[in-house]
Structures are given as C-alpha cells and as structure tokens.
Design a protein around this motif. Structure first.
Motif, PDB file in Angstrom:
ATOM      1  N   TYR A  47       8.820   7.770   6.003  1.00  0.00           N
ATOM      2  CA  TYR A  47       8.333   7.160   6.868  1.00  0.00           C
ATOM      3  C   TYR A  47       8.983   6.141   7.229  1.00  0.00           C
ATOM      4  O   TYR A  47       9.464   5.140   7.071  1.00  0.00           O
ATOM      5  CB  TYR A  47       6.947   6.906   5.975  1.00  0.00           C
ATOM      6  CG  TYR A  47       5.568   6.560   7.378  1.00  0.00           C
ATOM      7  CD1 TYR A  47       4.763   7.752   8.262  1.00  0.00           C
ATOM      8  CD2 TYR A  47       4.416   5.275   7.348  1.00  0.00           C
ATOM      9  CE1 TYR A  47       4.139   7.233   9.312  1.00  0.00           C
ATOM     10  CE2 TYR A  47       3.613   5.025   8.104  1.00  0.00           C
ATOM     11  CZ  TYR A  47       3.076   5.706   9.308  1.00  0.00           C
ATOM     12  OH  TYR A  47       2.054   6.484  10.157  1.00  0.00           O
ATOM     13  N   CYS A  96       0.941  -1.241  -0.121  1.00  0.00           N
ATOM     14  CA  CYS A  96       0.450   0.028   0.097  1.00  0.00           C
ATOM     15  C   CYS A  96       0.818   0.987   0.584  1.00  0.00           C
ATOM     16  O   CYS A  96       2.080   1.409  -0.278  1.00  0.00           O
ATOM     17  CB  CYS A  96      -1.108   0.145   1.377  1.00  0.00           C
ATOM     18  SG  CYS A  96      -0.001   0.414   2.791  1.00  0.00           S
ATOM     19  N   ASN A 145      -5.656   3.035  11.170  1.00  0.00           N
ATOM     20  CA  ASN A 145      -5.315   1.442  12.188  1.00  0.00           C
ATOM     21  C   ASN A 145      -7.023   1.422  12.242  1.00  0.00           C
ATOM     22  O   ASN A 145      -8.026   1.846  12.408  1.00  0.00           O
ATOM     23  CB  ASN A 145      -4.498   2.102  13.165  1.00  0.00           C
ATOM     24  CG  ASN A 145      -4.321   0.807  13.707  1.00  0.00           C
ATOM     25  OD1 ASN A 145      -5.045   0.236  14.946  1.00  0.00           O
ATOM     26  ND2 ASN A 145      -3.316   0.771  12.924  1.00  0.00           N
TER      27      ASN A 145
HETATM   28  C1  BGC Z   1      -1.704   0.921   8.060  1.00  0.00           C
HETATM   29  C2  BGC Z   1      -2.294   1.383   9.179  1.00  0.00           C
HETATM   30  C3  BGC Z   1      -1.712   2.029  10.455  1.00  0.00           C
HETATM   31  C4  BGC Z   1      -1.256   2.816   9.216  1.00  0.00           C
HETATM   32  C5  BGC Z   1      -0.194   4.355  10.220  1.00  0.00           C
HETATM   33  C6  BGC Z   1      -1.490   2.647   7.505  1.00  0.00           C
HETATM   34  O1  BGC Z   1      -0.727   1.950   6.267  1.00  0.00           O
HETATM   35  O2  BGC Z   1      -2.882   0.317   7.512  1.00  0.00           O
HETATM   36  O3  BGC Z   1      -2.478   0.051  10.007  1.00  0.00           O
HETATM   37  O4  BGC Z   1      -2.036   2.441  11.596  1.00  0.00           O
HETATM   38  O5  BGC Z   1      -0.707   2.997   8.007  1.00  0.00           O
HETATM   39  O6  BGC Z   1       1.148   4.216  10.125  1.00  0.00           O
END
Ligand code: BGC
Length: 381
Positions: A49, A38, A306
């Motif tokens: 990140y 993703c 989340n």
């Molecule tokens: C994830 C979440 C996560 C968020 C922030 C998303 O891509 O699916 O589980 O909390 O990123 O880190």
C-alpha cells in the motif's frame, strides 16, 4: 531533521535525515510528540500500500499523530505555540463538491491525497508544517490518549454512517424504544475497542469478538468499558444470530465480512471499516441466501473510510466523556511507547496481542541521530 521514510511499493523503512519543512504563509509549525502505528502502516512497510509524493520515490510514514505548536506564520491562525494538536490525514482533490466543503473523506474523484499514506509526507518526523484548517485542538487533559484521536475519528465516522441508516426505522416520535440498541464489534484492535467505547457512550449493549481468548489485554479493557467479550475462535455460532442492530467490522477479513451478515438483526446495519487484501483468494458465497435475507429483513451494508475534522472534534468530546466515566481506561489501549529509533522492533511485531504501539518522536529525537546519520534500512524478511 530525523524522519521515518518508506519507498512504496518497495518493502522496508529507514530512519533518515530529511530537510526541515519551511513555514508557508498562514501556516503552523508543529513539533511531533508521538505517532501511533496501525495496520495501514504495516501494509505500507510491507510494500502492499502507499504512494510517494509526485516526482519522488520516498514518503515520510505516519498518520496517527500528536504534536505541539512551536511557530505560527502570522497572528490570527487560531493556534499559539504550546497548543496540543492532532492533524487530519486526508487532503481533498479541490474539485468535487465534497472536497470543496470540508468532506474530503467522501471525495468523488479519487484524486485525494493522505499524509503518510498517499502522495503527501506523514508525521513520523521531528516536525511538520500544516494549514490551520487541518489541525484540531486537543486539551492538555487528554495529552496521554490524544495519539488515539485519528483512529477515533475513523470510528466516529463509521458509527455515524451506520446510525444514519438505522435512523430509517426509528420508532414514532414520542414512543420510546422498547430495548437498548445492540451492537457487535468484530475485531479488538484499537479501532474495534474505540468503536466499543463510542457505542457504550451512546447507550448500546455491546458485544466484541476476536479469536484470542478471554485473558488478553483487549478482552480485559473491553470489559472495563462495560462491553461483553466473546472469543469467536470456533465461529460466530455462539455470538448471536440475527441479534445486532449495528455490526461494526474492524478486521479487514473479507471472509468475516460475509459471515457477519448472519449476526444482523432485522432492519440491522453492517458497517465495514477494515480494508481487505484485494489479492485474497476468492471464497464461495451463497449469494442467493445472503441477498434474499438482506432484502427480506431491510438490512444494509455500508463501507466507511477516513474522517473529516468534525469527527476528530467528536472524538475529542467522546475522549473527555470516556475519561470521566472510566478514568484511565483509554490509556490502557497503548501497548507500548518507544523512541522512534526502535522503529524496527515495533514494525516487526504486527499484532501478537498488542493494541497500539506508539513511537515517540520529540523527546527521543533530541541528541540521537545528527545531520547525515541514519540507521540501517530495515527490510522485512
Ligand atoms: C487511515 C485513514 C485512511 C485509510 C485509507 C487508515 O489507516 O486511518 O485516514 O483514509 O487508512 O488510506
């Protein structure tokens, strides 16, 4: 074992051999079948990140997981070898009232960790070991779509938050609503399409927007779910001003976040799920007009991130409903399934019309890289 490793904040990713995790008391060993990629993974690979575990520079990537239980430390853990499972992502701080009651998605201290993202290894490895309370059972009938369960959990939570706000103005009990609720979904990646699915299951009239024309796989799939797709490349003018009770944003564009206020109906709620780039250049906003209308129309904006396991369980139930109502359609969200060795190709294409790329781990791992081997590091240009 083989694992896909990053070193945030250094850009890049590599397939390496890492130690196989030991089976702690009361824990479950899971062989990873496949992992979805993703925007968060792309951000981590690009160095924007992600945080390695304490005392380390490397982090195993991957959080959208599906696996099969291979070993249990003891009887009574609620799982048996052969069970299909999806693991949740966030691990709570253990201090705040939310983390102590299974709602680490609402962690108040900010000292949570997330597997594959922040402070804990992820699932892009041949195996992982986890406590049973972080594992969610998946029926074998959902094998082909279950890798979408983690993003589905994020969607379930976001829509639940929006609906809690909408419930402020429910009609008087016993007096039926005079029309179906209307929802706008902004963004047609996996999160946007899954949001459209959940909203259609709930009976909303759904419009989904992107800027990629009417002939993309996303537009076609959305129509199959009974949503209307609108190309908003020319702006939101043709989408419907003040028309939607619930607007779900899934793009991460802060400029679009602001523009979406104009689509909210009186008493409507805007739910934001995309995570904008904090370094995006500032843009002028007519704050007087924006907040004046927000107040005068009882509108709300909610951020949602989340998901705790209740939303994973809701996702399993909704996947089953969606498969009954639109057989085979969910599976069309998966753009490609490729062996983990092809990670560089997959991570090089950030969108380009794709909905969900999936890396296969279990079958792909057998007989490829042996102990001590690794593929060249892939660094983005
Ligand atoms: C994830 C979440 C996560 C968020 C922030 C998303 O891509 O699916 O589980 O909390 O990123 O880190």
């Amino acid at each position: 074992m083989k694992a896909l490793v990053v070193e945030p904040p250094r850009p890049g990713v590599a397939l390496r051999d890492v130690p196989r995790p030991g089976l702690a008391a009361g824990a479950v060993r899971v062989r990873v079948l496949e992992v979805g990629i993703c925007g968060t993974d792309h951000d981590i690979v690009e160095g924007a990140y992600g945080t390695p575990p304490d005392g380390r520079s490397d982090l195993i990537l991957g959080h959208e997981n599906l696996g099969v239980v291979t070993e249990i430390a003891s009887e009574g853990v609620g799982f048996a070898p052969g069970d299909l499972v999806v693991a949740t992502v966030r691990r709570g701080c253990g201090e705040c009232r939310f983390c102590r009651t299974g709602q680490s998605d609402f962690c108040e201290t900010g000292r949570y960790r997330e597997r594959g993202i922040r402070g804990l290894d992820g699932y892009l490895a041949e195996e992982y070991v986890e406590r049973p309370d972080y594992l969610v059972h998946v029926p074998a009938s959902l094998r082909d779509v279950a890798v979408l369960l983690e993003p589905m959990s994020v969607v379930e939570k976001a829509i639940a938050q929006g609906e809690k706000v909408l419930e402020r103005k429910e009609p008087t009990p016993g007096i039926p609503a005079d029309r179906p609720r209307r929802a706008l979904v902004a963004g047609t990646g996996a999160i946007g399409i899954l949001a459209a699915v959940v909203l259609r299951l709930k009976g909303y009239d759904v419009v989904a927007i992107d800027r990629h024309g009417e002939t993309t796989p996303a537009a076609t799939i959305l129509r199959a779910f009974g949503a209307r797709h609108v190309d908003a490349a020319a702006g939101l003018g043709g989408v419907g001003q003040r028309a939607f009770d619930l607007v779900v944003e899934a793009t991460g564009s802060s400029t679009l976040d602001v523009a979406l206020f104009d689509c909210l109906a009186v008493n409507g709620t805007l739910v934001l799920t995309g995570i904008p780039d904090a370094a995006a250049p500032p843009a002028p906003v007519a704050t007087g007009r924006l907040f004046r209308e927000l107040v005068l129309a009882n509108q709300a904006v909610v951020g949602s991130v989340n998901a705790n396991r209740t939303y994973f369980e809701q996702g399993v139930a909704d996947f089953a409903s969606a498969e009954r109502r639109w057989p085979g359609t969910l599976g069309r969200l998966i753009t490609s399934r490729r062996p983990i060795d092809q990670f560089a190709d997959v991570l090089a294409q950030r969108t380009g019309g794709a909905i969900k790329h999936v890396l296969q781990v279990a079958d792909a791992a057998a007989g490829t890289a042996g102990p001590g081997s690794s593929v060249p590091r892939f660094d983005k240009p």
